[in-house]
Structures are given as structure tokens and as C-alpha cells.
Design a protein around this motif. Structure first.
Motif, short mmCIF file in Angstrom:
data_model
loop_
_atom_site.label_atom_id
_atom_site.label_comp_id
_atom_site.label_asym_id
_atom_site.label_seq_id
_atom_site.Cartn_x
_atom_site.Cartn_y
_atom_site.Cartn_z
N LEU A 235 8.04 -13.64 4.63
CA LEU A 235 7.57 -12.32 4.21
C LEU A 235 8.50 -11.79 3.13
N ARG A 236 7.94 -11.11 2.14
CA ARG A 236 8.71 -10.44 1.10
C ARG A 236 8.22 -9.00 0.99
N LEU A 237 9.16 -8.07 0.99
CA LEU A 237 8.88 -6.67 0.69
C LEU A 237 9.61 -6.36 -0.61
N ARG A 238 8.89 -5.87 -1.59
CA ARG A 238 9.48 -5.59 -2.90
C ARG A 238 10.40 -4.38 -2.84
N CYS B 276 16.56 -12.08 8.57
CA CYS B 276 16.69 -11.67 7.17
C CYS B 276 17.38 -12.75 6.36
N LEU B 277 16.80 -13.08 5.21
CA LEU B 277 17.38 -14.05 4.28
C LEU B 277 18.05 -13.38 3.08
N ARG B 278 17.43 -12.27 2.61
CA ARG B 278 17.89 -11.63 1.36
C ARG B 278 17.45 -10.18 1.37
N GLY B 279 18.26 -9.31 0.77
CA GLY B 279 17.91 -7.90 0.66
C GLY B 279 18.24 -7.13 1.94
N ASP C 153 17.25 -4.91 -4.47
CA ASP C 153 16.73 -6.26 -4.27
C ASP C 153 15.51 -6.26 -3.36
N ASP C 154 14.62 -7.23 -3.59
CA ASP C 154 13.52 -7.45 -2.66
C ASP C 154 14.08 -7.89 -1.32
N PHE C 155 13.35 -7.64 -0.26
CA PHE C 155 13.72 -8.07 1.10
C PHE C 155 12.91 -9.31 1.43
N GLU C 156 13.59 -10.39 1.82
CA GLU C 156 12.90 -11.63 2.19
C GLU C 156 13.38 -12.07 3.56
#
Length: 121
Positions: A49-52, A70-73, A111-114
Motif C-alpha cells: 500500500l502507498r499513501l501519497r 511500515c517500509l517508508r514514510g 515522503d509518501d508512506f509505503e
């Protein structure tokens, strides 16, 4: 090791609790040495999933019990009782508030959340 557990009480209010993961040393992949490992948790599916950046959604319950990694953001999650957690890289969040008032989620920072989500039902 721990994770954030978001659940709904009988009145439909959502609350956070921090849960310590129980690890036990055992043989997992012989002939490799014993490792510290938790019990298995069943999952019915997995998704990415990605949240911008700037995402800010209305309050809602989770559609199914699921665990997010959580991977990023970063996101800020607010339970209906007002308690918040900032979820960032490496954090694990179990969502079990499938009924009631739910929670609010917004991406914080530029940053986007991934993430990866394992669904439990």
C-alpha cells in the motif's frame, strides 16, 4: 520487539496498547542453529500500500483485521479516544478496530508512506 495494537472496545471506542512479542529459542530451519522466534500468526492475504504525501483520510474502522509493517514514510494514527501513534519505518501496527468509531490516519512529512499489510480475515 513490540507492535502497536489498535482495538475497539464494546462501546465502539478505539484504543492503542503496546504489545511485547514473546520470542522463544527453537530450531526453525535445521541444520541452522536455533533462533529466537515468535509463534506463527495466520494470514489470509498480503498486499502493498502507498499513501501519497499529504494524505489525510476521514475517521473509519479497519475493513478487516490486519497487520501493517511500515517500509517508508510516516503516518500519524489517532484512536477515537484521542491517543496517537506515529508509525514509521520498521514499525508494526495491528489493526483490529473492525467496528465502532475507528481511527484517523494522516501522512506526516514530505515522503509518501509505503507498507506491507498482512490480512487476518
Amino acid at each position: 520487539m513490540n507492535y502497536y495494537d489498535l482495538y475497539a472496545d464494546d462501546a465502539g471506542d478505539s484504543h492503542f496498547r503496546d504489545v511485547e512479542v514473546a520470542l522463544e529459542e527453537r530450531n526453525f530451519a535445521p541444520p541452522a542453529k536455533a533462533i529466537e522466534i515468535s509463534n506463527t500468526k495466520a494470514a489470509t492475504g498480503m498486499l502493498f500500500l502507498r499513501l501519497r504525501a499529504g494524505w489525510n483520510e476521514p475517521i473509519h474502522p479497519t475493513p478487516v483485521a490486519q497487520t501493517l509493517i511500515c517500509l517508508r514514510g510516516r503516518v500519524r494514527v489517532t484512536a477515537s479516544d484521542g491517543d496517537t501513534r506515529d508509525i514509521g519505518p520498521g514499525d508494526v501496527w495491528r489493526m483490529a478496530d473492525t467496528h465502532g468509531k475507528g481511527h484517523h490516519t494522516e501522512v506526516i512529512g514530505d515522503d509518501d508512506f509505503e507498507c506491507v499489510i498482512a490480512q487476518h480475515g
